[in-house]
Scaffold this active site. Structure first.
Site, mmCIF file in Angstrom:
data_model
loop_
_atom_site.group_PDB
_atom_site.id
_atom_site.type_symbol
_atom_site.label_atom_id
_atom_site.label_comp_id
_atom_site.label_asym_id
_atom_site.label_seq_id
_atom_site.Cartn_x
_atom_site.Cartn_y
_atom_site.Cartn_z
ATOM 1 N N LYS A 203 2.529 4.805 -3.552
ATOM 2 C CA LYS A 203 0.369 4.649 -3.402
ATOM 3 C C LYS A 203 0.678 5.071 -1.770
ATOM 4 C CE LYS A 203 0.855 2.045 -6.475
ATOM 5 N NZ LYS A 203 0.499 0.699 -7.645
HETATM 6 C C1 PLP Z 1 0.827 0.407 -8.693
HETATM 7 C C2 PLP Z 1 -0.776 -1.076 -9.099
HETATM 8 C C3 PLP Z 1 0.277 -3.070 -8.662
HETATM 9 C C4 PLP Z 1 1.515 -3.009 -8.790
HETATM 10 O O1 PLP Z 1 1.871 -2.936 -7.524
HETATM 11 P P1 PLP Z 1 3.264 -2.889 -7.663
HETATM 12 O O2 PLP Z 1 3.847 -2.918 -5.873
HETATM 13 O O3 PLP Z 1 4.076 -1.922 -7.884
HETATM 14 O O4 PLP Z 1 3.720 -3.966 -8.179
HETATM 15 C C5 PLP Z 1 -1.716 -3.036 -9.079
HETATM 16 N N1 PLP Z 1 -2.377 -3.335 -9.199
HETATM 17 C C6 PLP Z 1 -2.829 -2.082 -9.903
HETATM 18 C C7 PLP Z 1 -4.321 -1.914 -9.251
HETATM 19 C C8 PLP Z 1 -2.056 -0.907 -8.688
HETATM 20 O O5 PLP Z 1 -2.171 0.156 -9.727
#
Ligand code: PLP
Length: 397
Positions: A203
């Site tokens: 991210k």
């Molecule tokens: C990555 C992601 C999540 C989950 O995030 P985590 O921190 O890995 O639990 C939820 N929603 C979207 C749209 C994502 O891309």
């Protein structure tokens, strides 16, 4: 230069761009380094490793960056979504509306509570939840809408807030794709009940695995603090140093609080957020300029200031998987964000979804490819990726 050399050169340059076996373009690379090491060192010199002062510091820094009253640090966006749903007392018998064009975490968080997921189709030009379709999905059981800011582009939160208010339901933002986005003068968490962020490895800001919730509600914040640590009435760090006092458990919560080690990794990145976003935007502009008029390639439309977490192109569905494999052979990291959630085996088998239920989400899900995007991605790397895409499109035609 001899004639034959010239001819060879001309022949070479007139061919479709060749694959360079020595070349590798990663899908994503983090830029954590000395600043984060120094920050971790500082944390290790103190008492707290788990949820302590560094988490509090990160929470206030992110709240200030966003301009939202509160931030609550958690272990992931998935856990954050679950906590928000629980804090809103959503559970069995309730319905939550969301998009099928998202990572499974969005819908899974609803299932964890025992509530029902109700999908609503997306806008075909943006891939974002289409507010005009949401209202028809609202029933007397509906308790919330979870909107997803897909690829870093903020959805129409104002329109969704109006719908939610008309029906007295909550609005939650899955803002896993960035904290840097803006639209219609809004930031995530500003007019929704809560926005949830992810700090997973790929991210736009990361500690490997982590998340946070932004909210302007004092009551929601209090409940989230309790739910993120087993439903205990007092935060562990706040008990440090004072005279011994028993703690109590007042509801069934979770083990989902961010740790100081994670906060230590995140704190130095806040200052770089806008610079990194701008660098990704430069990459996206270069991709867009090179791909705008390429046959068989369609680009997603963008409104507002995107966090530019992902850059995706739409290609013909019948050739998409072949193109993914060919990119792999050319040393280019690509992925799919996302195949529509309702068509994954668990959702199909458990809820009986069939193809055609959400045609726009399915169409994008069957055609999308995410290309490499990160702040340090070189322009020559982008040009290589574009050249490979053009070559592969010709070869698979
Ligand atoms: C990555 C992601 C999540 C989950 O995030 P985590 O921190 O890995 O639990 C939820 N929603 C979207 C749209 C994502 O891309």
């Amino acid at each position: 230069m001899t004639i034959s050399r010239l001819t060879r050169l001309r022949v070479h340059t007139s061919l479709a761009p060749m694959t360079d076996p020595s070349r590798k373009v990663e899908f994503y690379r983090h830029d954590l380094g000395e600043l984060e090491l120094a920050s971790i060192r500082e944390t290790l010199s103190g008492v707290f490793l788990a949820t302590g002062p560094r988490v509090a510091q990160f929470e206030s820094l992110l709240a200030a960056y966003l301009g939202v009253k509160h931030v609550v640090g958690v272990t992931s966006c998935t856990d954050g979504l679950l906590l928000v749903l629980r804090a809103l007392d959503i559970g069995p018998g309730d319905e939550v509306i969301t998009t099928p064009l998202t990572f499974i975490a969005t819908a899974n968080a609803v299932l964890y509570t025992g509530a029902k997921v109700v999908f609503s189709d997306v806008d075909p030009t943006t891939g974002l939840l289409d507010p005009s379709q949401v209202e028809a999905k609202i029933s007397p059981r509906t308790k919330a809408i979870i909107v997803v800011h897909l690829y870093g582009q903020m959805a129409d939160v104002r329109a969704l807030r109006d719908i939610a208010d008309r029906h007295g339901i909550a609005l939650i933002e899955d803002s896993a794709h960035g904290v840097e986005m803006r639209r219609d003068g809004l930031v995530p968490g500003q007019i929704s009940d809560a926005a949830v962020f992810s700090f997973y490895a790929t991210k736009t800001i990361t500690c490997g695995d982590g998340g946070a919730i932004a909210t302007n509600s004092d009551a929601l914040r209090q409940r989230l603090l309790r739910l993120r640590y087993h439903g205990i009435s007092k935060e562990m760090a706040s008990r440090y140093g004072g005279p011994y006092a028993h703690w109590d458990m007042v509801e069934l919560g979770y083990k989902a609080a961010m740790t100081d080690l994670d906060a230590a990794l995140l704190i130095p990145q806040i200052e770089r957020l806008d610079k990194r976003r701008a660098a990704r935007e430069q990459c996206v502009r270069r991709y867009e300029a090179a791909l705008r008029d390429v046959p068989d390639v369609e680009l997603i439309q963008c409104h507002g200031i995107s966090a530019h977490h992902l850059f995706t192109v739409l290609v013909p569905a019948a050739r998409r998987d072949q193109i993914l494999v060919a990119f792999g052979s050319a040393g280019v990291g690509v992925t799919v964000n996302y195949r529509a959630v309702h068509l994954l085996s668990y959702y199909r088998n458990t809820f009986g979804y069939a193809e055609g239920s959400y045609p726009h989400a399915e169409n994008i899900g069957n055609r999308t490819i995410s290309l490499p995007l990160w702040p340090g991605l070189g322009h020559e790397d982008i040009d290589y990726v574009v050249a490979q895409l053009k070559r592969i499109l010709v070869e698979t035609r």
